[in-house]
Design an enzyme around this catalytic site. Structure first.
Site, PDB file in Angstrom:
ATOM      1  N   ASN A  41      -1.114   3.261  -5.096  1.00 46.95           N
ATOM      2  CA  ASN A  41      -2.656   3.407  -4.355  1.00 46.95           C
ATOM      3  C   ASN A  41      -2.263   3.910  -2.976  1.00 46.95           C
ATOM      4  O   ASN A  41      -0.680   3.424  -2.946  1.00 46.95           O
ATOM      5  CB  ASN A  41      -3.510   2.059  -4.351  1.00 46.95           C
ATOM      6  CG  ASN A  41      -2.092   0.380  -3.662  1.00 46.95           C
ATOM      7  OD1 ASN A  41      -1.766   0.708  -4.326  1.00 46.95           O
ATOM      8  ND2 ASN A  41      -3.587  -0.164  -2.964  1.00 46.95           N
ATOM      9  N   GLU A  43      -4.259   3.240   0.871  1.00 46.79           N
ATOM     10  CA  GLU A  43      -5.046   3.168   1.285  1.00 46.79           C
ATOM     11  C   GLU A  43      -5.362   3.800   2.335  1.00 46.79           C
ATOM     12  O   GLU A  43      -4.217   4.929   2.997  1.00 46.79           O
ATOM     13  CB  GLU A  43      -5.107   1.562   1.996  1.00 46.79           C
ATOM     14  CG  GLU A  43      -5.527   0.616   0.220  1.00 46.79           C
ATOM     15  CD  GLU A  43      -5.279  -0.855   0.930  1.00 46.79           C
ATOM     16  OE1 GLU A  43      -4.897  -1.441   0.198  1.00 46.79           O
ATOM     17  OE2 GLU A  43      -4.381  -1.058   1.907  1.00 46.79           O
ATOM     18  N   CYS A  52      -6.128   5.484  -5.679  1.00 43.31           N
ATOM     19  CA  CYS A  52      -6.238   4.143  -6.644  1.00 43.31           C
ATOM     20  C   CYS A  52      -4.642   5.079  -7.679  1.00 43.31           C
ATOM     21  O   CYS A  52      -4.671   6.497  -7.818  1.00 43.31           O
ATOM     22  CB  CYS A  52      -6.819   4.063  -8.145  1.00 43.31           C
ATOM     23  SG  CYS A  52      -8.700   3.288  -7.215  1.00 43.31           S
ATOM     24  N   GLU A  54      -3.209   4.739 -10.380  1.00 42.37           N
ATOM     25  CA  GLU A  54      -4.315   5.488 -11.872  1.00 42.37           C
ATOM     26  C   GLU A  54      -4.556   7.645 -10.730  1.00 42.37           C
ATOM     27  O   GLU A  54      -3.798   7.557 -12.549  1.00 42.37           O
ATOM     28  CB  GLU A  54      -5.379   4.881 -12.519  1.00 42.37           C
ATOM     29  CG  GLU A  54      -4.774   3.344 -13.006  1.00 42.37           C
ATOM     30  CD  GLU A  54      -5.629   2.477 -11.460  1.00 42.37           C
ATOM     31  OE1 GLU A  54      -6.015   1.591 -12.641  1.00 42.37           O
ATOM     32  OE2 GLU A  54      -5.354   2.951 -10.616  1.00 42.37           O
ATOM     33  N   CYS A  85     -10.240   0.301 -11.855  1.00 42.15           N
ATOM     34  CA  CYS A  85     -10.959   0.227 -11.119  1.00 42.15           C
ATOM     35  C   CYS A  85     -12.827   1.282 -12.572  1.00 42.15           C
ATOM     36  O   CYS A  85     -11.699   1.757 -13.193  1.00 42.15           O
ATOM     37  CB  CYS A  85     -11.869   0.464  -9.931  1.00 42.15           C
ATOM     38  SG  CYS A  85     -11.597   2.183  -9.328  1.00 42.15           S
ATOM     39  N   CYS A  88     -11.919   4.644 -11.646  1.00 39.77           N
ATOM     40  CA  CYS A  88     -10.454   5.619 -12.726  1.00 39.77           C
ATOM     41  C   CYS A  88     -10.215   5.323 -14.401  1.00 39.77           C
ATOM     42  O   CYS A  88      -9.950   5.711 -14.791  1.00 39.77           O
ATOM     43  CB  CYS A  88      -9.497   4.136 -12.143  1.00 39.77           C
ATOM     44  SG  CYS A  88      -8.206   5.017 -10.646  1.00 39.77           S
TER      45      CYS A  88
END
Length: 132
Positions: A41, A43, A52, A54, A85, A88
């Site tokens: 990830n 940010e 993310c 994934e 999430c 994803c």
């Protein structure tokens, strides 16, 4: 048991850029060609406009020229395994068949094994758009 996907996800997790949440996540997938692609990830101060783990692993797979996921592992430093999430889950459904195994893991060693279809039953796909 030594799982190369969990090991790759654990390693890439250390590279995560999570200065705002402190919640580092790593993902690694095996393509149908047998290659391992990893992502973490990343940010952004304009939270939640990050990426993310994934999605990063999928982007690495596509950038390398592979197109389909054979298996994926996701690891986080949480008490229980953390599922992808919703966004994803949809991305996984785009690049993986429903029976593709998904291993969710924690840095302390807990694991949960599931599949893409179990994560996203009734997934929206190209057939819904009349394109496949």
């Amino acid at each position: 048991m030594n799982d190369p996907l969990i090991d790759a996800a654990r390693k890439v997790r250390e590279n995560a850029h999570a200065p705002y949440s402190g919640f580092k996540v790593g993902a690694a997938l095996t393509s149908v060609e047998g290659n391992i692609h990893a992502g973490c990830n990343v940010e952004n101060v304009a939270f939640p406009e990050g990426t993310c783990a994934e999605a990063g692993a999928i982007a690495a797979m596509i950038a390398a020229g592979d197109r389909r996921i054979a298996a994926i592992a996701v690891i986080a430093g949480s008490e229980d395994p953390v599922p992808p999430c919703g966004g994803c889950r949809q991305k996984l459904a785009e690049f993986a068949d429903g029976d593709v195994p998904v291993t969710l893991a924690t840095t302390s060693g807990a694991t949960l094994r599931t599949s893409v279809a179990e994560l996203l039953p009734g997934a929206f796909g190209a057939a819904h758009m009349g394109t496949k």
